[in-house]
Enzyme design. Structure first.
Site, mmCIF file in Angstrom:
data_model
loop_
_atom_site.group_PDB
_atom_site.id
_atom_site.type_symbol
_atom_site.label_atom_id
_atom_site.label_comp_id
_atom_site.label_asym_id
_atom_site.label_seq_id
_atom_site.Cartn_x
_atom_site.Cartn_y
_atom_site.Cartn_z
ATOM 1 N N GLY A 1 0.770 -1.232 -0.083
ATOM 2 C CA GLY A 1 -0.004 -0.053 -0.080
ATOM 3 C C GLY A 1 0.785 1.370 -0.023
ATOM 4 N N SER A 2 0.276 2.411 -0.080
ATOM 5 C CA SER A 2 0.819 3.797 -0.406
ATOM 6 C C SER A 2 1.341 3.933 0.819
ATOM 7 C CB SER A 2 -0.286 4.659 -0.977
ATOM 8 O OG SER A 2 -1.079 4.807 -0.097
ATOM 9 N N CYS A 3 0.981 3.716 1.926
ATOM 10 C CA CYS A 3 1.278 4.257 3.251
ATOM 11 C C CYS A 3 2.463 3.632 4.251
ATOM 12 C CB CYS A 3 0.084 4.622 4.121
ATOM 13 S SG CYS A 3 -0.935 5.946 3.236
ATOM 14 N N PHE A 4 2.100 2.289 4.406
ATOM 15 C CA PHE A 4 3.041 1.598 5.571
ATOM 16 C C PHE A 4 4.230 1.689 5.156
ATOM 17 C CE2 PHE A 4 -0.816 -1.226 7.336
ATOM 18 C CZ PHE A 4 -1.489 0.021 7.595
ATOM 19 N N ASP B 1 5.647 5.464 5.234
ATOM 20 C CA ASP B 1 5.569 6.125 6.633
ATOM 21 C C ASP B 1 6.557 5.385 7.641
ATOM 22 O OD1 ASP B 1 3.762 7.727 5.330
ATOM 23 O OD2 ASP B 1 1.958 6.991 6.402
#
Ligand code: UDX
Length: 452
Positions: free
Chosen positions: A276-279, A282
């Protein structure tokens, strides 16, 4: 029409979902993007990307409030004609895995240009995920340098992290479980809180508003995504423990753990790893940020390492079942990073394909109900793309289940037996009934081994 007009600078998931939901509630919104095609689509009432319920909300706006949502390609104008500006730009990962604040910086410059000529108080809200210190020391400082105006005096400055998950962006925008407001001063936070009291109304009875300073609010978002990623890697580590003992089932173990009143069972599903784009972005960003301040995170290093290893592990499991995979035809069911999206960013399938190629497997075929095209953009001719499950399974010697789409859950052992050359199956998401499949065909599943 509500008294404050809002400009939304950035039209990705966060920006456009907010813009659509705000305008549907009688708030005048000027969205802004430098992408003319995207602006035109939005002005024509068309969602420029797929997200559940976004098009429906945009249809409602077009029908009932069409003048309330407009998309410009001029952020300076958008800021000048509104009272509150929200920065919703992307913060991608650089090659060295640290955060790229380039879009935040250029947006801050545009806001600075606008505020130079504006006398009225204006509130700036950073909603992108940014490392602690960015709102005050980058956004605030750039705006001051260009406009000559002071935060906390001439303009307000807030940081409000956003927690929406893809596929749930509209639901999460309309019904958040909390709102975190970091403010440079009380007036800034009060103005944003007043805005959300109007927007959310009764929903706030079940949704606390937390007030804090800018840096704490920035860190809340990382705290959130790092803990969710940690829960997944923890479940995956325990899946590896479970595989050390016959007939221990990770799904049952995590169900037992998750019922503790101090925990909950969400994000304890072991599998082939998070994407995914976040884990990744971030966890890597906060890790690189802390390192730049002299602190090395051992926990986050482990979280990422365990996640990467799950892709290698599932290929190991396949080889335990089949022997060397080189020279054999291998099927991947599911390519997207999770069901319900065509998003391929950091998807586990990418790591699995790379591992297969490393082991000399050249005949790989994948099928995804939604992500075949995006997967092809990401992985090109590393594999072939089937148009159906049948085509993907045909003549295959080993299938790896990577994404838990509903249509894969319906498959029976017979479907694999009938269509594959040799029906070897590895369940990377624990969607199949272990006993049933294990009794019917050569089968392995993350987090469980049977007694031989
Ligand atoms: C996530 C956060 O949930 C959201 O709050 C944040 O704002 C952005 O990042 P998203 O990336 O859209 O959202 O998807 P999410 O549903 O959280 O899943 C992320 C990944 O974790 C997927 O690859 C999923 O398969 C994996 N996952 C999730 C597991 O492997 N096990 C689980 O138990 C849960």
């Amino acid at each position: 029409m509500y008294k404050y007009k809002v400009s939304i600078l950035g039209t990705g998931f966060i920006g456009l979902c907010s813009a659509a939901c705000f305008s549907n509630k009688g708030i005048k919104v000027l969205a802004s993007t430098h992408n003319e095609k995207k602006a035109k689509l939005i002005n024509d009432g068309k969602a420029p990307f797929f997200e559940a319920n976004l098009q429906e909300i945009m249809d409602d706006v077009k029908k009932n409030n069409s003048d309330l949502l407009q998309c410009l390609t001029d952020p300076v104008k958008a800021v000048l004609e509104t009272d509150i500006s929200m920065i919703t730009q992307g913060t991608p990962m650089r090659d060295d895995k640290s955060i790229d604040l380039g879009f935040i910086e250029s947006t801050a410059r545009e806001i600075g240009e606008a505020l130079k000529t504006k006398d009225k108080y204006h509130l700036i809200v950073v909603r992108s995920t940014v490392v602690p210190g960015t709102t005050r020391n980058l956004v605030g400082k750039i705006i001051t340098e260009i406009s000559g105006k002071e935060p906390g005096k001439d303009f307000g400055l807030c940081m409000q992290p956003e927690f929406l998950a893809e596929g749930r962006s509209i639901e999460d925008t309309l019904h958040p479980d909390r709102i975190v407001i970091g403010g440079v001063d009380k007036r800034s936070g009060d103005m944003l809180q007043e805005f959300y009291e109007y927007f959310y109304g009764d929903h706030l009875q079940n949704c606390p508003i937390l007030r804090m300073n800018l840096e704490s609010a920035e860190l809340v978002k990382y705290g959130n995504n790092c803990l969710l990623s940690t829960k997944i890697s923890y479940a995956n580590e325990f899946a590896n423990f479970a595989e050390l003992v016959p007939n221990v089932d990770i799904a049952q173990v995590m169900a037992g753990v998750g019922l503790d009143y101090r925990l909950n069972s969400r994000f304890l599903n072991a599998g082939v790893g998070f994407g995914g784009s976040c884990f990744h972005k971030d966890v890597n960003a906060i890790k690189a940020w802390s390192k730049s301040k002299g602190y090395t995170s051992r926990l986050l290093e482990a979280v990422l390492g365990i996640n990467d290893d799950q892709a290698i592990h599932i290929v190991d499991m396949a080889e335990e079942l089949v022997g060397k995979l080189a020279g054999k035809k291998v099927t991947l069911l599911g390519l997207a990073f999770k069901p319900g999206t065509d998003d391929m960013r950091e998807a586990a399938s990418i790591r699995v394909v790379d591992e297969l190629l490393k082991r000399g497997v050249t005949d790989i075929i994948g099928y995804d109900p939604k992500a075949n095209e995006t997967a092809e953009v990401e992985m090109g001719d590393k594999l072939k793309y089937a148009k159906s499950i049948t085509e993907a399974l045909n003549d295959s010697e080993c299938t790896l289940l990577i994404t838990e789409w509903d249509e894969f859950k319906k498959l029976t052992p017979d479907d694999f037996k009938k269509q594959m050359k040799t029906p070897n199956l590895v369940d990377g998401r624990r969607i199949y009934d272990y006993e049933k499949f294990n009794n019917a065909l050569p089968f392995k599943a993350i987090g469980r081994v049977n007694l031989d």
